[in-house]
Write an enzyme that holds these catalytic residues in place. Structure first.
Site, short mmCIF file in Angstrom:
data_model
loop_
_atom_site.label_atom_id
_atom_site.label_comp_id
_atom_site.label_asym_id
_atom_site.label_seq_id
_atom_site.Cartn_x
_atom_site.Cartn_y
_atom_site.Cartn_z
N LYS A 22 11.24 -8.25 5.49
CA LYS A 22 11.66 -6.85 5.69
C LYS A 22 10.39 -6.05 5.99
O LYS A 22 9.63 -5.71 5.09
CB LYS A 22 12.32 -6.35 4.39
N PRO A 23 10.14 -5.76 7.29
CA PRO A 23 8.93 -5.00 7.62
C PRO A 23 9.11 -3.52 7.28
O PRO A 23 10.23 -3.06 7.03
CB PRO A 23 8.80 -5.20 9.13
N GLY A 39 3.19 0.27 -2.05
CA GLY A 39 2.80 1.22 -3.09
C GLY A 39 3.18 0.74 -4.50
O GLY A 39 4.11 -0.04 -4.68
N THR A 40 2.43 1.25 -5.49
CA THR A 40 2.66 0.82 -6.88
C THR A 40 4.05 1.22 -7.37
O THR A 40 4.70 0.48 -8.11
CB THR A 40 1.54 1.39 -7.79
N GLU A 97 1.27 -6.94 -4.34
CA GLU A 97 -0.05 -6.43 -3.90
C GLU A 97 0.10 -4.93 -3.78
O GLU A 97 0.75 -4.45 -2.84
CB GLU A 97 -0.41 -6.99 -2.53
N GLY A 143 -1.41 -0.65 -4.97
CA GLY A 143 -2.40 0.34 -4.56
C GLY A 143 -3.78 0.09 -5.14
O GLY A 143 -4.01 -0.86 -5.89
N CYS A 158 -5.32 -0.51 1.18
CA CYS A 158 -5.25 -0.51 -0.28
C CYS A 158 -6.63 -0.73 -0.88
O CYS A 158 -6.91 -0.29 -1.98
CB CYS A 158 -4.27 -1.58 -0.77
N GLU A 170 -4.28 7.45 -5.50
CA GLU A 170 -4.57 6.84 -4.20
C GLU A 170 -4.20 7.81 -3.08
O GLU A 170 -3.11 8.35 -3.06
CB GLU A 170 -3.74 5.54 -4.05
N LYS A 198 -4.59 -4.80 -13.35
CA LYS A 198 -3.90 -3.58 -13.80
C LYS A 198 -2.76 -3.20 -12.83
O LYS A 198 -2.03 -4.06 -12.36
CB LYS A 198 -4.92 -2.46 -14.01
P1 ADP Z 1 3.91 2.64 1.39
O1 ADP Z 1 3.54 3.69 0.39
O2 ADP Z 1 2.84 1.64 1.71
O3 ADP Z 1 4.71 3.11 2.57
P2 ADP Z 1 6.19 1.49 0.12
O4 ADP Z 1 5.96 0.83 -1.15
O5 ADP Z 1 7.10 2.66 0.13
O6 ADP Z 1 4.77 1.77 0.55
O7 ADP Z 1 6.70 0.51 1.26
C1 ADP Z 1 6.29 -0.80 1.47
C2 ADP Z 1 7.49 -1.62 1.88
O8 ADP Z 1 8.44 -1.58 0.82
C3 ADP Z 1 8.22 -1.11 3.12
O9 ADP Z 1 8.70 -2.22 3.87
C4 ADP Z 1 9.35 -0.33 2.53
O10 ADP Z 1 10.46 -0.20 3.40
C5 ADP Z 1 9.71 -1.19 1.33
N1 ADP Z 1 10.44 -0.48 0.26
C6 ADP Z 1 10.38 0.82 -0.08
N2 ADP Z 1 11.21 1.09 -1.11
C7 ADP Z 1 11.84 -0.07 -1.44
C8 ADP Z 1 12.81 -0.45 -2.42
N3 ADP Z 1 13.33 0.43 -3.27
N4 ADP Z 1 13.19 -1.74 -2.47
C9 ADP Z 1 12.66 -2.65 -1.62
N5 ADP Z 1 11.75 -2.35 -0.67
C10 ADP Z 1 11.33 -1.08 -0.57
#
Ligand code: ADP
Length: 489
Positions: free
Chosen positions: A174-175, A228-229, A249, A251, A283, A384, A454
């Site tokens: 899932k990109p 993201g965290t 992996e 923040g 990151c 971050e 952490k």
């Molecule tokens: P960033 O802050 O790097 O955009 P995200 O953590 O929001 O980080 O997104 C990274 C990936 O996680 C993306 O492919 C995004 O679509 C996916 N994503 C965001 N929210 C969810 C969720 N609730 N469940 C699964 N995947 C998610």
């Protein structure tokens, strides 16, 4: 308008979800339009994946046979490096030179895991019974989910797909919403290289809908996530509910440290690259700079010179150091952090604004920014930013330095600049981070594990252990004697 198909369970077709767009961040122009995956597409892809990984055509392939497919993919990527790099640049705005690096890294990862899977061995644990032999073997997990962010798509996607397939799994990728193109390219390369249908699907779509449904699907046996965290924590909950492994992996707020004996030129250049390459959208960006007070001024003066000399420019143009940020909304967030730094008492030494030149008007550029006058307690040192913003601070002694460098919820990476190797190793041991770079920064090796301490993450990718992370261990007891069990006499 031409619509891109997506790759669902071995079939190229339109997704059942809403329209999505890939835009070039340099001018907002449209690269491609596609329909996102729907929840039905998720279910279909997972069911096909479940059949595909159990199919004897895949299940019974020996590691060196699986390796052939990965090797071919690595070769194809190398052959098409230039075109793929250009497409990567269009999708997320990274300068072409950096995009080439990402593509080359994807090829190297495919080649590395081709070799690693041929070399991977089980174990014969030492016998504890004279007539029983035990074997420890590794088997695939089944269907696994890979969820990736927008900042280094082709590299981070291959970092998950290659070891997952090498280990014998089926993968659903899932990109990120903003950057679906490289994932689809990878699907077509794996298909061309002869990967049996159903073993790889690419499902673009909203994270909170498609990513979430994928992670929750009962047949998905591992979640590998980079992002993201906050999202990572959510996915850790999903994995905990299902009792499946999660590799996260997340923040970072990485400290780079200049000791009093550092080579100033080497440090200034490395720090400049560590924070401002990719516009700080990494990151591992080295975003907190701790400088020994005795070299604070000379280091900062040189760093400011280098930073002011960076060329903001069109990402496809040769010589560009800094391209646009990914989107207008992200740039807004970065700008809010610069305002916050000033409200907290920080002084902006350079940058801090949108470049005034009208050539940048259509894209999302932001000037590389250095701030001083803040303590490590400031929000801009704790949160971050994911943009080209560096905060410089002076320190007086090692104890204070280590306390402040470690005073962060994150623990992804750190940089150390010194000529004293023994001291560097001593400090490296005390830094609560997953990667320490000494007299260098932001260099990677696929054979070296990567991951965070952490709130920067859980688990490690890369290296030989990165392959085992996609497998489950099984123990086998084999009686070699002829004795029978007398318990039921
Ligand atoms: P960033 O802050 O790097 O955009 P995200 O953590 O929001 O980080 O997104 C990274 C990936 O996680 C993306 O492919 C995004 O679509 C996916 N994503 C965001 N929210 C969810 C969720 N609730 N469940 C699964 N995947 C998610």
């Amino acid at each position: 308008m031409e619509l891109l198909n997506i790759f669902i369970g071995g079939e190229w077709r339109q997704g059942g979800g809403e329209l999505m767009h890939s835009h070039f961040p340099a001018d907002g122009s449209l690269n491609a339009t596609l329909h996102a995956a729907s929840l039905e597409d998720v279910a279909f892809a997972v069911e096909r994946a479940e059949q595909a990984w159990r199919d004897p055509n895949w299940r019974d392939l020996l590691p060196h046979q699986r390796a052939t497919i990965l090797r071919r993919v690595g070769d194809l990527i190398q052959l098409r490096l230039e075109r793929l790099a250009e497409q990567q640049t269009l999708d997320n705005g990274k300068p072409l030179a950096e995009a080439r690096g990402l593509v080359a890294s994807a090829a190297a990862t495919a080649h590395y895991y081709a070799s690693a899977c041929e070399l991977q061995e089980g174990e014969l644990p030492t016998a504890r019974h004279s007539d029983i032999m035990t074997l420890s073997r590794y088997q695939p997990l089944g269907v696994v989910a890979a969820i990736t962010p927008w900042n280094s798509p082709i590299a981070s996607e291959m970092q998950k797909i290659a070891p997952a397939l090498a280990a014998g799994n089926a993968v659903i990728l899932k990109p990120a919403e903003a950057t679906p193109l490289m994932a689809l390219e990878l699907a077509s390369l794996f298909e061309e290289a002869g990967l049996p249908a159903g073993l790889l699907s690419v499902l673009p779509g909203k994270g909170s809908v498609i990513g979430d449904a994928l992670a929750r699907h009962p047949l998905v046996r591992k979640i590998s996530f980079t992002g993201g965290t906050r999202t990572g924590r959510h996915l850790a909950h999903v994995a905990a509910e299902k009792l499946i492994p999660a590799s996260l992996e997340l923040g970072g707020k990485s400290p780079t440290i200049v000791l009093e004996d550092a080579d100033i030129e080497q440090a200034a250049r490395g720090i400049c690259y560590g924070i401002f390459s990719s516009g700080g959208q990494a990151c591992i960006a080295g975003s907190r700079l701790f400088i020994h007070r005795s070299v604070y001024q000379p280091l900062l003066t040189r760093l400011l010179e280098l930073t002011r000399g960076l060329r903001l420019g069109h990402p496809l143009q040769h010589g560009t150091h800094i391209g646009p940020l990914i989107s207008a909304a992200h740039r807004e967030q970065v700008m809010r952090y610069v305002e916050l730094a000033q409200e907290e008492g920080g002084q902006v030494l350079c940058g801090g604004e949108i470049p005034a030149d009208p050539v940048f008007a259509a894209g999302y550029w932001f000037q590389p920014t250095i701030i001083e006058g803040l303590s490590n307690q400031a929000r801009v040192c704790q949160e971050e930013i994911f943009g080209p913003v560096l905060v410089a601070m002076a320190f007086d002694d090692e104890q204070q330095l280590i306390a402040e460098a470690n005073d962060s919820v994150y623990g992804l990476a750190a940089g150390l600049w010194t000529r004293d190797a023994a001291r560097a190793l001593r400090l490296a041991d005390r830094l609560e981070v997953g990667t320490v770079w000494i007299n260098t920064y932001k260099v990677f090796s696929v054979s070296t594990p990567f991951g965070g301490f952490k709130e920067s993450g859980l688990g490690r990718e890369k290296g030989i252990q990165g392959l085992k992370a996609w497998m489950q261990q099984k123990s086998i007891y084999l009686a070699t004697g002829t004795s029978v069990n007398h318990w039921c006499d």
